[in-house]
Design an enzyme around this catalytic site. Structure first.
Site, PDB file in Angstrom:
ATOM      1  N   GLU A  36      24.000  56.029  24.635  1.00 55.80           N
ATOM      2  CA  GLU A  36      24.794  57.244  24.342  1.00 55.80           C
ATOM      3  C   GLU A  36      26.151  56.831  23.774  1.00 55.80           C
ATOM      4  OE1 GLU A  36      24.299  60.142  23.937  1.00 55.80           O
ATOM      5  OE2 GLU A  36      26.114  61.317  24.272  1.00 55.80           O
ATOM      6  N   ASP A  38      26.856  54.053  22.188  1.00 60.61           N
ATOM      7  CA  ASP A  38      26.629  53.500  20.842  1.00 60.61           C
ATOM      8  C   ASP A  38      26.392  54.606  19.817  1.00 60.61           C
ATOM      9  OD1 ASP A  38      24.773  50.656  22.188  1.00 60.61           O
ATOM     10  OD2 ASP A  38      26.929  51.072  22.036  1.00 60.61           O
ATOM     11  N   SER A  83      56.772  32.228  37.570  1.00 59.92           N
ATOM     12  CA  SER A  83      55.571  31.653  38.183  1.00 59.92           C
ATOM     13  C   SER A  83      55.750  31.779  39.695  1.00 59.92           C
ATOM     14  CB  SER A  83      55.385  30.198  37.749  1.00 59.92           C
ATOM     15  OG  SER A  83      56.492  29.457  38.184  1.00 59.92           O
ATOM     16  N   LEU A  84      54.913  31.120  40.481  1.00 61.67           N
ATOM     17  CA  LEU A  84      54.939  31.334  41.928  1.00 61.67           C
ATOM     18  C   LEU A  84      55.087  30.008  42.659  1.00 61.67           C
ATOM     19  CD1 LEU A  84      52.016  33.892  42.183  1.00 61.67           C
ATOM     20  CD2 LEU A  84      54.376  34.333  42.828  1.00 61.67           C
ATOM     21  N   GLU A 113      47.483  40.267  47.441  1.00 64.46           N
ATOM     22  CA  GLU A 113      46.570  40.438  46.301  1.00 64.46           C
ATOM     23  C   GLU A 113      45.748  39.160  46.104  1.00 64.46           C
ATOM     24  OE1 GLU A 113      48.976  41.333  42.844  1.00 64.46           O
ATOM     25  OE2 GLU A 113      50.199  42.723  43.997  1.00 64.46           O
ATOM     26  N   LYS A 115      44.494  36.152  44.093  1.00 63.20           N
ATOM     27  CA  LYS A 115      45.148  35.456  42.973  1.00 63.20           C
ATOM     28  C   LYS A 115      44.071  35.099  41.944  1.00 63.20           C
ATOM     29  CE  LYS A 115      48.465  31.819  41.805  1.00 63.20           C
ATOM     30  NZ  LYS A 115      47.678  31.142  40.738  1.00 63.20           N
ATOM     31  N   ARG A 136      51.834  34.162  28.684  1.00 68.30           N
ATOM     32  CA  ARG A 136      53.069  33.929  29.440  1.00 68.30           C
ATOM     33  C   ARG A 136      53.874  32.800  28.803  1.00 68.30           C
ATOM     34  NH1 ARG A 136      53.617  30.237  33.425  1.00 68.30           N
ATOM     35  NH2 ARG A 136      55.559  30.361  34.603  1.00 68.30           N
ATOM     36  N   GLU A 170      46.457  39.336  34.670  1.00 66.75           N
ATOM     37  CA  GLU A 170      45.699  38.088  34.489  1.00 66.75           C
ATOM     38  C   GLU A 170      44.422  38.409  33.734  1.00 66.75           C
ATOM     39  OE1 GLU A 170      47.455  35.656  35.971  1.00 66.75           O
ATOM     40  OE2 GLU A 170      46.151  33.893  35.896  1.00 66.75           O
TER      41      GLU A 170
HETATM   42  N1  LIG Z   1      47.085  35.488  39.210  1.00 66.41           N
HETATM   43  C1  LIG Z   1      47.353  36.607  39.894  1.00 66.41           C
HETATM   44  O1  LIG Z   1      46.426  37.300  40.335  1.00 66.41           O
HETATM   45  C2  LIG Z   1      48.765  37.021  40.129  1.00 66.41           C
HETATM   46  C3  LIG Z   1      49.069  38.179  40.894  1.00 66.41           C
HETATM   47  N2  LIG Z   1      48.088  38.934  41.448  1.00 66.41           N
HETATM   48  N3  LIG Z   1      50.358  38.535  41.085  1.00 66.41           N
HETATM   49  C4  LIG Z   1      51.354  37.794  40.548  1.00 66.41           C
HETATM   50  O2  LIG Z   1      52.615  38.200  40.771  1.00 66.41           O
HETATM   51  C5  LIG Z   1      53.692  37.312  40.397  1.00 66.41           C
HETATM   52  C6  LIG Z   1      54.101  37.514  38.991  1.00 66.41           C
HETATM   53  C7  LIG Z   1      55.598  37.283  38.988  1.00 66.41           C
HETATM   54  C8  LIG Z   1      56.090  37.412  40.397  1.00 66.41           C
HETATM   55  C9  LIG Z   1      54.893  37.645  41.259  1.00 66.41           C
HETATM   56  N4  LIG Z   1      51.136  36.685  39.801  1.00 66.41           N
HETATM   57  C10 LIG Z   1      49.855  36.285  39.586  1.00 66.41           C
HETATM   58  O3  LIG Z   1      49.640  35.180  38.830  1.00 66.41           O
HETATM   59  C11 LIG Z   1      50.814  34.430  38.436  1.00 66.41           C
HETATM   60  C12 LIG Z   1      51.183  34.686  37.009  1.00 66.41           C
HETATM   61  C13 LIG Z   1      51.914  33.442  36.530  1.00 66.41           C
HETATM   62  C14 LIG Z   1      51.632  32.367  37.523  1.00 66.41           C
HETATM   63  C15 LIG Z   1      50.623  32.951  38.507  1.00 66.41           C
HETATM   64  O4  LIG Z   1      49.323  32.651  38.050  1.00 66.41           O
END
Ligand SMILES: NC(=O)c1c(N)nc(OC2CCCC2)nc1O[C@@H]1CCC[C@@H]1O
Length: 326
Positions: A36, A38, A83-84, A113, A115, A136, A170
């Protein structure tokens, strides 16, 4: 068909096709068969062929761009894509929690969350229209990969409100697509990708958008670049807003009242991780209140209000290849 009828029908087809695509790619809950979709897409293509002036950048027919470009241009992020910092065990997490409590007092909560193990990207919308997407990069300067991001069906070409907003997420390749791609590569005698993250990054760095379009990529959005302008005061509300706007946001997120609930969440997903249809390499923990995020601030590279718990590297059973020494 005369132009007035064509204009009306094009609007109807945009609405239908965008709704069906949203149900399939964002909610993973299609309500009509592919045939549908398509059929309606072909009808739209035929009308656009007869009336090219009715083609708009958010038309479902405009997902895969034209000729490949020779290189990607650079994009400067309006706010840095941080970054984290990493945590590897309970002690690291309790250290992080102690620092948060020092700055935020007793009344704070976390959002946890999954990752997603993919490629961090930024998407910019003007008056609701997707206008630019970038990698990024080094956090300040990324590459403009708009044409490749447009091929990702879970990225809306127009969001549900005419907002001018920058969002981050992401991009990733589902495990099944990764296995399928590597089987095809091996059959063609090509080098397979080492993991879905490399496959997603490699696909989005292709200069020919038709290759990116063939790689069945997806995305989870996890941040609003400029939350101040949206009026939300908590990260959890920001994620709900992203969902309401039509973005794909990971449904496994959870509000955690304290670090013990965070540890429970981590334990739960350490066990359930293999059953996920996409790779994750950890859990991201964020202070929920945006005001408290501001108070905690960031270092040059990483926020003080968030940390990534990394799963232990799976012990890779390395088969020692015994070299016959003769
Ligand atoms: N990869 C992920 O699922 C993810 C996420 N769920 N939430 C964040 O929040 C960060 C971004 C800036 C401050 C908090 N970062 C993520 O990935 C980061 C992006 C850059 C480095 C990590 O992979």
């Amino acid at each position: 068909m005369e132009i007035k009828t064509a204009e009306k029908r094009v609007k109807e087809l945009h609405t239908l096709l965008n709704q069906y695509s949203y149900e399939y790619h964002v909610k993973d809950h299609p309500t009509v068969p592919d045939s549908e979709y398509d059929r309606l897409l072909k009808e739209l293509n035929d009308i656009e062929a007869e009336y090219p002036e009715l083609i708009t950048s958010d038309s479902p027919t405009q997902r895969v761009g034209g000729e490949p470009q020779s290189a990607f241009t650079k994009v400067e992020h309006r706010t840095p894509m941080l970054s984290l910092a990493n945590a590897f065990n309970e002690e690291d997490l309790r250290d992080f929690d102690r620092k948060v409590r020092q700055a935020a007092g007793e009344d704070y909560e976390y959002v946890c969350e999954l990752k997603i193990d993919g490629l961090a990207v930024s998407l910019r919308y003007e008056d609701g229209l997707f206008v630019q997407g970038a990698t990024r990069g080094d956090g300040t300067i990324g590459e403009d990969i708009t044409v490749n991001l447009r091929t990702i069906r879970s990225i809306p070409l127009r969001i549900k409100e005419p907002f001018s907003i920058e969002v981050r997420g992401e991009a990733y390749m589902p495990k099944k697509s990764f296995e399928q791609l590597n089987r095809a590569k091996e059959e063609n005698g090509e080098e397979p990708f080492a993991n879905p993250r490399n496959a997603a990054a490699g696909s989005l760095r292709q200069l020919d958008p038709r290759i990116a379009a063939s790689r069945n990529l997806s995305i989870f959005l996890y941040a609003i670049g400029d939350p101040g302008e949206t009026g939300v005061t908590a990260h959890s509300a920001g994620l709900d807003l992203l969902e309401d706007l039509g973005f794909k946001v990971n449904k496994e997120r959870k509000l955690c009242k304290n670090i013990d609930e965070v540890l429970d969440y981590i334990k739960n997903w350490t066990e359930k991780r293999p059953d996920l249809p996409y790779e994750i390499d950890g859990i991201v923990i964020k202070v929920n209140s945006l005001a408290q995020q501001q108070e905690l601030g960031s270092t040059v590279k990483t926020p003080r209000w968030s940390i990534a718990y990394k799963f232990p590297a799976e012990e890779v059973v390395t088969k020692l290849i015994s070299i016959e020494l003769n």
